[in-house]
Design a protein around this motif. Structure first.
Motif, mmCIF file in Angstrom:
data_model
loop_
_atom_site.group_PDB
_atom_site.id
_atom_site.type_symbol
_atom_site.label_atom_id
_atom_site.label_comp_id
_atom_site.label_asym_id
_atom_site.label_seq_id
_atom_site.Cartn_x
_atom_site.Cartn_y
_atom_site.Cartn_z
ATOM 1 N N TYR A 717 -84.202 -73.264 -24.998
ATOM 2 C CA TYR A 717 -84.547 -72.786 -23.768
ATOM 3 C C TYR A 717 -83.986 -73.307 -22.619
ATOM 4 C CZ TYR A 717 -88.059 -70.395 -26.956
ATOM 5 O OH TYR A 717 -88.580 -69.770 -27.814
ATOM 6 N N LYS A 718 -83.248 -74.418 -22.763
ATOM 7 C CA LYS A 718 -82.332 -74.983 -21.599
ATOM 8 C C LYS A 718 -80.903 -75.155 -22.142
ATOM 9 C CE LYS A 718 -84.525 -79.675 -22.076
ATOM 10 N NZ LYS A 718 -84.833 -80.490 -21.318
ATOM 11 N N PRO A 719 -80.081 -75.168 -21.517
ATOM 12 C CA PRO A 719 -78.891 -75.657 -22.089
ATOM 13 C C PRO A 719 -78.605 -76.757 -22.581
ATOM 14 C CG PRO A 719 -78.593 -75.288 -19.770
ATOM 15 C CD PRO A 719 -79.975 -75.063 -20.135
ATOM 16 N N GLU A 728 -71.396 -75.490 -24.899
ATOM 17 C CA GLU A 728 -72.783 -75.415 -24.213
ATOM 18 C C GLU A 728 -73.667 -74.537 -25.247
ATOM 19 O OE1 GLU A 728 -73.755 -75.366 -20.157
ATOM 20 O OE2 GLU A 728 -74.641 -73.348 -20.792
ATOM 21 N N THR A 730 -77.028 -72.327 -25.593
ATOM 22 C CA THR A 730 -78.306 -71.566 -24.970
ATOM 23 C C THR A 730 -78.444 -70.519 -25.862
ATOM 24 O OG1 THR A 730 -76.869 -70.157 -23.666
ATOM 25 C CG2 THR A 730 -78.074 -72.048 -22.263
ATOM 26 N N GLU A 745 -78.584 -83.529 -23.661
ATOM 27 C CA GLU A 745 -79.126 -82.789 -22.714
ATOM 28 C C GLU A 745 -78.181 -82.620 -21.506
ATOM 29 O OE1 GLU A 745 -83.707 -82.988 -22.076
ATOM 30 O OE2 GLU A 745 -82.744 -84.709 -22.636
ATOM 31 N N GLN A 746 -77.727 -81.393 -21.234
ATOM 32 C CA GLN A 746 -76.878 -81.011 -20.174
ATOM 33 C C GLN A 746 -77.521 -81.588 -18.852
ATOM 34 O OE1 GLN A 746 -73.658 -80.371 -20.439
ATOM 35 N NE2 GLN A 746 -73.408 -77.974 -20.688
#
Ligand code: GAL
Length: 747
Positions: A717-719, A728, A730, A745-746
């Protein structure tokens, strides 16, 4: 503060008595580099080396990612098994070239080489090993050297048969394999010291050397205990150091039972085969003594090596608690812990994870690894199938990679595969190796390990300085474990390891990181501590548990806790001993159930049940003394009596589970506890995906492992940043069977 064990004074005296025995009269040249060494064909060899050691334009040295390597036996790969009469060692270069191509930057060698270093007494030859180390030096590959004491040479037992171990029936074990020695033998200590000093003098200053491995598999093949006359002598000295007076020994060991009182320390028997069972207090002491014997032998080696090479850290290849000595004590002696991983065919991932976590937990401070990372090494990771199962099936494609990532995800900072190549001779000839017998490097394992080697180079910068930092902990003590393996137990179908595994699985399956600790450790950093069945609980340990809860901790203990103290004496103040006030209840009686017979649990709120949970094997008859009742038993004469309780104590809570259930109960328990103490899963992913996290300097690295034979869909749900591909992620991603994702985590 209460002390765990008395130091073994007699053994310490023995250690100091026996320093400085060996005198050497040979010269030890500094490491000779390949260029300096006059040898025929050197030129062509050098060209070969330089060509094949190049990987992507860089040598191994210039990259230096995390330590990644193999266990190598150069002595297996000389003429007539490889090479030729004129170039007996030429295969070594080919091996090194193939290692470099696989990303190897460290090898462990020499742990069984005594008989080759010293074919005749006092006639040392370390030059062949030096030549191997020099070659590795040319390639930028570092070396861990094993001290070779695991395998005494044949001439030694011929000359001194008294070093051979005697078993509990009084029968001598014979020579012809490794581990054929009694750890209490003075002669063996002296010869061990001689070979160690000779080895450290000859190779200790070699620039490639980055660590020593002490012996190999100490205590393996059930060699922790022997019943030799010298063992008996040391046993008596150990007892004297512990009890000081014979009156104290008779009282604390409870020897008036069956009138087995003694008048001198020399009268205390070793627990040899006898008509029936020995006093359990004596048995626990015997196990402690045998453990101290193993540790003392390791300490002797560490001390000698530190004299010669203070900057080179020491390690020991341990197995996850399968050997009968105190692994936490061992971890105090060595600089870093190493594991022989048992990631074999068809193992359940949570069982492997359990083993890894316990090994990581052995040493939490004062860790000194070769590269300064605060982790542990896997010095023998399976490169393929084993040879000791009834059926040694092949390891399926991708599984070695998966299990290697599992080790790294749980804190390993160095991984070496056992073994480089399947040997052409000997009892491990069909053990899976990185290379198969043909040595061509076209086999599956080699290609898979090569892939891992390259990936780890990619991963190394992200992993630097990161550790696993659990907030939940399971208590484990060897003394308690030994005690529960003795013959007489309230229920012989009860198995401590299986009991612990229920809790472990429940935490693991919810992706909650877990440490293990002895009850004497500082537990204050943990939000949640489990103490499954600490049957033998020392008075001091009970106090520390109270302190933990008093200061705000949440403790979950279970049936079969506090039945005896450290002297194996049952309390006269109620079970669990010294903890009745902590749990706000007393166990009046306990009812062991045979397999197949069950009670069941009735829930009283607080934590909800997804199943009708059975109560098996053990039901405590509990008298509440101020606790809340969370579950009761549904039937029998204790129907309606508490089965699970909670007591507020100081700033914290003490929860007691007075029975054993099946796995779904522990899952429900952990779901409830997680809310209670505010523990959150690392990532929300499908249940079949194992998630672990390493963190450090504000960085969080997540590992997602698919242990299934089918793909698993994960929704992001988040990149997130895929560290292995640099891309990346998603939306949806299908993690392939046995697939691995490493994410940060990005930002
Ligand atoms: C290890 C041992 C190795 C090899 C292996 C086989 O514990 O250190 O030498 O024997 O087991 O499983």
């Amino acid at each position: 503060m209460w002390q765990r064990r008395q130091p073994w004074r007699s053994r310490e005296e023995k250690e100091s008595r026996s320093t400085g025995i060996a005198v050497f009269d040979f010269e030890t040249p500094d490491a000779i580099s390949l260029e300096q060494r006059p040898s025929e064909g050197n030129e062509s060899r050098r060209t070969f080396v330089l060509e094949s050691f190049e990987v992507g334009g860089k040598t191994a040295t210039s990259e230096q990612p995390m330590y990644f390597g193999v266990d190598y036996y150069p002595e297996h790969w000389v003429y007539p098994y490889a090479g030729s009469p004129s170039k007996p060692e030429e295969r070594w270069e080919k091996d090194i070239g193939m290692m470099i191509a696989a990303g190897v930057n460290v090898v462990r060698m020499g742990e069984f080489a005594w008989g080759l270093y010293e074919r005749e007494e006092g006639n040392y030859d370390f030059e062949w090993m030096r030549r191997a180390m020099d070659l590795f030096g040319r390639a930028g590959i570092k070396v861990v050297l094993g001290t070779p004491t695991a395998a005494p040479p044949i001439w030694l037992a011929k000359k001194h048969p008294e070093i051979l171990p005697i078993d509990e029936r009084g029968l001598r074990k014979h020579q012809g394999t490794r581990r054929a020695y009694c750890l209490n033998s003075d002669v063996y200590w002296e010869y061990s010291q001689k070979i160690l000093r000779a080895l450290a003098t000859a190779l200790g200053k070699h620039p490639q050397l980055i660590a020593w491995q002490i012996d190999n598999g100490l205590g393996g093949h059930s060699t922790e205990a022997s019943f030799n006359p010298e063992t008996e002598r040391d046993w008596h000295a150990w007892l004297q150091a512990k009890y000081e007076t014979i009156g104290k020994l008779n009282d604390l060991m409870g020897l008036r039972f069956w009138g087995q009182v003694v008048s001198t320390f020399e009268e205390v028997p070793m627990p040899k085969i006898a008509p029936t069972l020995h006093n359990p207090a004596l048995l626990v002491d015997w196990m402690r003594f045998c453990s101290d014997t193993v540790i003392a032998y390791a300490r002797m080696q560490v001390n000698i090596l530190r004299e010669f090479t203070p900057d080179i850290p020491t390690t020991q290849n341990l197995r996850a608690l399968t050997r009968n000595f105190d692994h936490f004590d061992m971890a105090e002696v060595i600089d870093f812990v190493s594991l022989d991983s048992n990631a074999a065919v068809r193992a359940r991932s949570a069982e492997l994870a359990h083993e890894i976590d316990i090994m990581r937990s052995l040493k939490k401070t004062n860790i000194r690894t070769p590269d300064g990372e605060q982790g542990f090494w896997v010095i023998e990771q399976k490169a393929g199938h084993v040879h000791w199962q009834e059926v040694n099936s092949l390891v399926r494609p991708g599984v070695i990679r998966l299990f290697t990532y599992q080790l790294i995800s749980r804190g390993a900072t160095g991984v070496l595969f056992f073994l480089w190549r399947q040997p052409r001779m000997g009892s491990e000839q069909f053990y899976g190796g990185v290379l198969t017998h043909d040595g061509r490097g076209e086999n599956r394992a080699y290609l898979e390990i090569k892939q891992i080697g390259h990936e780890l180079k990619q991963l190394a910068p992200a992993l630097k300085g990161t550790r696993v930092e659990p907030q939940a902990c399971i208590l484990f003590s060897h003394e308690n474990d030994w005690d529960q393996k003795f013959n007489l137990q309230p229920n012989r179908f009860f198995n401590l390891r299986e009991h612990i595994q229920f809790f472990y699985n429940a935490l693991h399956d919810r992706n909650i990181a877990i440490d293990f600790a002895r009850p004497t450790e500082d537990l204050s950093k943990y939000k949640l501590v489990f103490a499954p069945s600490i049957h033998l609980l020392a008075g001091g340990e009970a106090d520390l548990l109270k302190l933990y809860v008093q200061n705000g901790g949440t403790l979950v203990a279970t049936c079969n806790t506090g039945l005896v103290d450290e002297h194996h004496i049952a309390p006269d103040s109620g079970f669990p001993h010294d903890l009745v006030d902590l749990f706000g209840m007393e166990v009046l009686e306990f009812d062991p159930l045979p397999p197949g017979e069950e009670n069941s649990l009735t829930h009283k709120g607080q934590f909800t049940a997804t199943h009708l949970h059975p109560a098996r094997l053990w039901c405590d008859v509990i008298e509440p003394k101020g606790c809340q009742v969370l579950c009761t038993f549904a039937k029998d004469f204790y129907a309606g009596r508490p089965a699970v309780t909670l007591n507020e104590y100081g700033q914290g809570r003490a929860i007691y589970v007075g029975t054993i259930s099946t796995q779904p109960f522990y899952h429900d328990l952990v779901v409830w506890l997680r809310q209670l103490v505010g523990l959150f899963p690392l990532l929300k992913v499908p249940d079949t995906v194992e998630v672990s996290m390493r963190q450090g300097d504000g960085r969080k690295i997540y590992f997602l492992l698919n242990h299934q034979h089918t793909p698993v869909r994960i929704s992001f749900y988040k990149p997130m940043h895929d560290v292995l591909t640099g891309k990346e992620i998603t939306g949806n991603l299908d993690l392939p069977p046995h697939g691995v994702l490493v994410l940060d985590e990005q930002s």
